[in-house]
Design an enzyme around this catalytic site. Structure first.
Site, PDB file in Angstrom:
ATOM      1  N   GLN A 195       0.836  -1.200   0.000  1.00  0.00           N
ATOM      2  CA  GLN A 195       0.000   0.000   0.000  1.00  0.00           C
ATOM      3  C   GLN A 195       0.873   1.253   0.000  1.00  0.00           C
ATOM      4  O   GLN A 195       1.757   1.410   0.839  1.00  0.00           O
ATOM      5  CB  GLN A 195      -0.938   0.047   1.210  1.00  0.00           C
ATOM      6  CG  GLN A 195      -1.945   1.182   1.046  1.00  0.00           C
ATOM      7  CD  GLN A 195      -2.846   1.392   2.238  1.00  0.00           C
ATOM      8  OE1 GLN A 195      -2.388   1.811   3.289  1.00  0.00           O
ATOM      9  NE2 GLN A 195      -4.127   1.127   2.073  1.00  0.00           N
ATOM     10  N   CYS A 198      -7.011   7.110   4.281  1.00  0.00           N
ATOM     11  CA  CYS A 198      -6.470   7.454   5.596  1.00  0.00           C
ATOM     12  C   CYS A 198      -6.956   8.842   6.023  1.00  0.00           C
ATOM     13  O   CYS A 198      -6.737   9.825   5.315  1.00  0.00           O
ATOM     14  CB  CYS A 198      -4.946   7.426   5.575  1.00  0.00           C
ATOM     15  SG  CYS A 198      -4.235   7.885   7.180  1.00  0.00           S
TER      16      CYS A 198
END
Length: 296
Positions: free
Chosen positions: A63, A92
């Protein structure tokens, strides 16, 4: 992608030792902790710690996060052989990531997100997935989904909260899945029966389990261990972490303590004691004594 139930990426949590543990309990795939694309192209040695180990490489996605399409594509091309596929973090909600225009900030600029996905796709030959939230301030998942599909992503994973919600409130599983690409759902999935319900409601292809796995890796098989088995799991987890990072394992393990001791007798006093321990052997001894001393 590769299975129906995976371990969601969590910064500071989904390191090699924790991934290994979750795989042993039935997680079918996982992600690395998020890696800064900027730091990859600057070739910072620190990133090597995050890469999957050879034996797990086939089921761990890398990621990456960032806000510059060129930088993201360059980093992806440097990393594509390190893991099973590339995942773009567009979910996020942490301030310092959002401030840089990365993570969930990309949900406010869908043209940029689309450009990043397209550039990354053209730079790699592996699959590319995108991890998102349902929106930044409000639910705009349909628009986000269409953007991700139009850009050519191979999979989308969605956390059923907005970025603004962070981790508060209830995650929604009521998400429209148009079915163009595999969709995975996460947020508030605490058991396999939750996973089943979330998939039924959302028509998702699979689920990612995140915080519910911290201190409860058996969430992936729904077979609650006995107290003596919990003791073995904890000691094994500490040993794995020690083999990964040495004596720092005592401090790093603190983030798992609350999960492992939840609902156990005198756990508050025990946690207060454990948070002061700085060496691995003392930590293991403390857990052995505590778990031997309590009985149901």
């Amino acid at each position: 992608m590769i299975g129906k139930i995976g371990l969601a990426p969590m910064a500071g949590v989904t390191n090699w030792s924790f991934r290994k543990l979750c795989f042993e309990f039935g997680a079918e795939f996982a992600y690395t902790e998020m890696i800064s694309a900027e730091s990859v192209i600057r070739n910072l040695k620190i990133n090597e710690y995050y890469f999957p180990k050879p034996e797990e490489k086939a089921k761990v996605a890398i990621q990456i996060f960032g806000s510059d399409p060129f930088v993201m594509a360059k980093a992806a091309s440097m990393l594509e052989n390190m893991g099973a596929w590339i995942d773009i973090n567009a979910g996020c909600p942490v301030k310092k990531v959002v401030k840089k225009g990365a993570g969930s900030a990309l949900l406010k600029d869908l043209n940029r997100l689309k450009n990043i996905i397209m550039q990354v796709k053209s730079a790699v030959s592996c699959k590319v997935s995108v991890k998102v939230r349902i929106g930044f301030e409000k639910d705009e998942f349909e628009k986000i989904y269409d953007t991700v599909v139009d850009a050519g992503a191979d999979m989308i994973a969605v956390h059923g909260r907005t970025a603004k919600q962070m981790y508060s409130g209830k995650a929604t599983w009521n998400i429209k899945n148009k079915g163009y690409i595999p969709l995975y759902i996460n947020g508030d999935i605490h058991s396999l029966s939750d996973a089943k319900r979330a998939m039924e409601i959302s028509k998702a292809d699979g689920v990612l389990i995140a915080r519910a796995s911290i201190g409860k890796p058996w969430v992936f098989n729904d077979k609650p261990p006995s107290l003596s088995e919990i003791k073995k799991i904890i000691l094994y987890h500490i040993d794995l972490l020690y083999s990964e990072i040495g004596e720092r394992a005592a401090q790093e393990f603190r983030k798992f303590v609350a999960g492992y001791t939840k609902n156990l007798p005198n756990s508050r006093q025990f946690r207060a004691k454990v948070m002061k321990i700085n060496d691995v052997e003392t930590l293991k001894k403390a857990f052995e004594e505590y778990l031997t001393s309590i009985s149901f």
